[in-house]
Design a protein around this motif. Structure first.
Motif, PDB file in Angstrom:
ATOM      1  N   ILE A 220       0.848  -1.150   0.008  1.00  0.00           N
ATOM      2  CA  ILE A 220      -0.027  -0.026  -0.114  1.00  0.00           C
ATOM      3  C   ILE A 220       0.908   1.288   0.099  1.00  0.00           C
ATOM      4  O   ILE A 220       0.710   2.292  -0.743  1.00  0.00           O
ATOM      5  N   ALA A 221       2.006   1.161   0.702  1.00  0.00           N
ATOM      6  CA  ALA A 221       2.813   2.286   0.770  1.00  0.00           C
ATOM      7  C   ALA A 221       3.495   2.482  -0.796  1.00  0.00           C
ATOM      8  O   ALA A 221       3.689   3.710  -1.074  1.00  0.00           O
ATOM      9  N   GLY A 222       3.616   1.601  -1.507  1.00  0.00           N
ATOM     10  CA  GLY A 222       4.003   1.731  -2.613  1.00  0.00           C
ATOM     11  C   GLY A 222       3.350   2.534  -3.792  1.00  0.00           C
ATOM     12  O   GLY A 222       4.001   3.106  -4.736  1.00  0.00           O
ATOM     13  N   TYR A 223       1.915   2.708  -3.293  1.00  0.00           N
ATOM     14  CA  TYR A 223       1.042   3.458  -4.333  1.00  0.00           C
ATOM     15  C   TYR A 223       1.515   4.988  -4.265  1.00  0.00           C
ATOM     16  O   TYR A 223       1.245   5.661  -4.887  1.00  0.00           O
ATOM     17  N   PHE A 224       2.335   5.384  -3.099  1.00  0.00           N
ATOM     18  CA  PHE A 224       2.799   6.815  -2.765  1.00  0.00           C
ATOM     19  C   PHE A 224       4.018   7.132  -3.112  1.00  0.00           C
ATOM     20  O   PHE A 224       4.651   8.190  -2.700  1.00  0.00           O
ATOM     21  N   GLU A 225       4.629   5.999  -4.160  1.00  0.00           N
ATOM     22  CA  GLU A 225       6.140   6.321  -4.571  1.00  0.00           C
ATOM     23  C   GLU A 225       6.117   7.745  -5.480  1.00  0.00           C
ATOM     24  O   GLU A 225       5.266   8.038  -6.134  1.00  0.00           O
ATOM     25  N   ALA A 226       7.309   8.494  -4.810  1.00  0.00           N
ATOM     26  CA  ALA A 226       7.494   9.782  -5.572  1.00  0.00           C
ATOM     27  C   ALA A 226       6.326  10.910  -5.233  1.00  0.00           C
ATOM     28  O   ALA A 226       6.689  12.149  -5.568  1.00  0.00           O
ATOM     29  N   LEU A 227       5.727  10.637  -3.953  1.00  0.00           N
ATOM     30  CA  LEU A 227       4.981  11.661  -3.517  1.00  0.00           C
ATOM     31  C   LEU A 227       5.567  11.847  -2.006  1.00  0.00           C
ATOM     32  O   LEU A 227       6.237  11.269  -1.426  1.00  0.00           O
ATOM     33  N   GLU A 228       4.856  13.335  -1.494  1.00  0.00           N
ATOM     34  CA  GLU A 228       5.301  13.481  -0.152  1.00  0.00           C
ATOM     35  C   GLU A 228       4.404  12.959   0.737  1.00  0.00           C
ATOM     36  O   GLU A 228       3.142  13.513   0.970  1.00  0.00           O
ATOM     37  N   LEU A 229       4.757  11.861   1.308  1.00  0.00           N
ATOM     38  CA  LEU A 229       3.666  11.146   2.304  1.00  0.00           C
ATOM     39  C   LEU A 229       3.646  12.037   3.570  1.00  0.00           C
ATOM     40  O   LEU A 229       4.347  12.341   4.458  1.00  0.00           O
ATOM     41  N   LEU A 230       2.415  12.460   4.023  1.00  0.00           N
ATOM     42  CA  LEU A 230       2.049  13.187   5.395  1.00  0.00           C
ATOM     43  C   LEU A 230       1.904  12.315   6.430  1.00  0.00           C
ATOM     44  O   LEU A 230       1.838  11.036   6.258  1.00  0.00           O
ATOM     45  N   GLU A 231       2.263  12.588   7.487  1.00  0.00           N
ATOM     46  CA  GLU A 231       2.183  11.998   9.001  1.00  0.00           C
ATOM     47  C   GLU A 231       0.971  11.646   9.280  1.00  0.00           C
ATOM     48  O   GLU A 231      -0.111  12.542   8.933  1.00  0.00           O
ATOM     49  N   PRO A 232       0.776  10.673   9.668  1.00  0.00           N
ATOM     50  CA  PRO A 232       1.837   9.514  10.433  1.00  0.00           C
ATOM     51  C   PRO A 232       2.332   8.355   9.117  1.00  0.00           C
ATOM     52  O   PRO A 232       2.758   7.453   9.654  1.00  0.00           O
ATOM     53  N   GLY A 233       2.171   8.738   7.862  1.00  0.00           N
ATOM     54  CA  GLY A 233       2.701   7.763   7.258  1.00  0.00           C
ATOM     55  C   GLY A 233       1.466   6.851   6.639  1.00  0.00           C
ATOM     56  O   GLY A 233       0.320   7.064   6.890  1.00  0.00           O
ATOM     57  N   VAL A 234       1.671   5.559   6.329  1.00  0.00           N
ATOM     58  CA  VAL A 234       0.742   4.562   5.900  1.00  0.00           C
ATOM     59  C   VAL A 234       0.555   3.586   7.120  1.00  0.00           C
ATOM     60  O   VAL A 234       1.545   3.007   7.629  1.00  0.00           O
ATOM     61  N   VAL A 235      -0.584   3.717   7.888  1.00  0.00           N
ATOM     62  CA  VAL A 235      -0.881   3.116   9.132  1.00  0.00           C
ATOM     63  C   VAL A 235      -1.981   2.455   9.022  1.00  0.00           C
ATOM     64  O   VAL A 235      -2.875   2.913   8.116  1.00  0.00           O
ATOM     65  N   PRO A 236      -2.385   1.595   9.845  1.00  0.00           N
ATOM     66  CA  PRO A 236      -3.992   1.114  10.150  1.00  0.00           C
ATOM     67  C   PRO A 236      -4.866   2.315  10.209  1.00  0.00           C
ATOM     68  O   PRO A 236      -4.418   3.312  10.683  1.00  0.00           O
ATOM     69  N   VAL A 237      -6.056   2.402   9.618  1.00  0.00           N
ATOM     70  CA  VAL A 237      -6.919   3.501   9.469  1.00  0.00           C
ATOM     71  C   VAL A 237      -7.329   4.108  10.869  1.00  0.00           C
ATOM     72  O   VAL A 237      -7.476   5.273  10.993  1.00  0.00           O
ATOM     73  N   THR A 238      -7.290   3.251  11.713  1.00  0.00           N
ATOM     74  CA  THR A 238      -7.625   3.669  12.910  1.00  0.00           C
ATOM     75  C   THR A 238      -6.370   4.683  13.827  1.00  0.00           C
ATOM     76  O   THR A 238      -6.747   5.469  14.568  1.00  0.00           O
ATOM     77  N   ARG A 239      -5.261   4.440  13.138  1.00  0.00           N
ATOM     78  CA  ARG A 239      -4.068   5.289  13.674  1.00  0.00           C
ATOM     79  C   ARG A 239      -3.993   6.520  12.899  1.00  0.00           C
ATOM     80  O   ARG A 239      -2.997   7.130  12.885  1.00  0.00           O
ATOM     81  N   TRP A 240      -4.633   6.887  11.828  1.00  0.00           N
ATOM     82  CA  TRP A 240      -4.424   7.834  10.801  1.00  0.00           C
ATOM     83  C   TRP A 240      -5.120   9.132  11.409  1.00  0.00           C
ATOM     84  O   TRP A 240      -6.368   9.346  11.282  1.00  0.00           O
TER      85      TRP A 240
END
Length: 262
Positions: A220-240
């Protein structure tokens, strides 16, 4: 849009199953049977559906509020429910423009609920498949201005694209058409919970519906390649970025994130 869409009530559809899991009534016995089959193996599916929806709301609030985004392309819309994307966005920014995309004829019959808009803004609905990004982009141009930032939302839809490389290619083609300052929001089921993966395996083999593929959090994190990932990154939805009082909600087997195109 077709005024008389043909709805196959003999085969379950992911949008209608999701509607059932969220407590909706826009579904058929075959969808309820498929949803109950998942629930029998994985009782946490309802919590996962509801927590995923809550992440969508938080993402749209951030985009329309702090990020100042005024255009949204929501692919894999699903059936209308409480706090649809345009309702959240236009509540904060009445001039927001939203395009919904789905390929379930039942969603089309309810599209009028998605086409309500503030006078300042606009909404549109496209009947199309996520696997045809060219057609989606061409039709969405009726409502969206690709010279201005767009939030691309792929919430729970990429797991329906069986080949991971194809899913990444779809994301890349869609984002390539959007300007700097645009955003990508994604969540999807992960393989973190054996009970969930077994429930989905059973569903895929027995339902006759389009198979759904849980992926690793790294994929799932691979979908964001070359983009600026916002905090807290790729996490379980309850942690976003949980709302106050929701910080201790148990994790679910669904992860996502939000990123900005430089």
């Amino acid at each position: 849009m077709s005024s008389q869409p043909e709805i196959d009530t003999t085969v379950p559809h992911s949008a209608r199953i999701w509607n059932f899991l969220l407590g909706g009534t826009d579904n058929y016995p075959v969808d309820r049977q498929a949803g109950e089959g998942i629930f029998a193996v994985f009782p946490g599916m309802v919590a996962m559906a509801r927590q995923s929806r809550r992440m969508l709301r938080r993402v749209v609030r951030h985009l329309a509020g702090e990020a100042g985004v005024r255009q949204f392309l929501d692919i894999g819309t699903g059936l209308p429910t409480m706090d649809n994307t345009h309702e959240i966005a236009q509540r904060l920014a009445p001039a927001s423009r939203i395009v919904y995309v789905d390929n379930d004829p039942l969603v089309l019959t309810h599209a009028r609920k998605l086409l309500t808009s503030t006078p300042e803004g606009a909404t549109d609905y496209i009947e199309a498949d996520v696997r045809d990004p060219g057609a989606i982009l061409a039709e969405a141009a009726r409502t969206l201005d690709y010279d201005e930032p767009v939030a691309l939302m792929l919430m729970g839809i990429l797991g329906l694209v069986g080949d991971y490389d194809q899913a990444r290619s779809i994301v890349g083609r869609l984002m390539a058409a959007l300007p700097s300052g645009s955003y990508l929001a994604v969540y999807d089921g992960t393989d973190a919970d054996p009970a969930y993966t077994e429930a989905i395996r059973t569903y895929n083999s027995a339902s006759g519906a389009v198979p759904y593929i849980p992926r690793t959090q790294e994929q799932i994190a691979g979908y964001f390649e070359a983009l600026e990932l916002l905090e807290p990154g790729v996490v379980p939805v309850t942690r976003w970025r949980p709302d106050p009082g929701q910080e201790d909600v148990p994790e679910v087997s669904c992860s996502g994130g939000l990123a900005r195109k430089p």
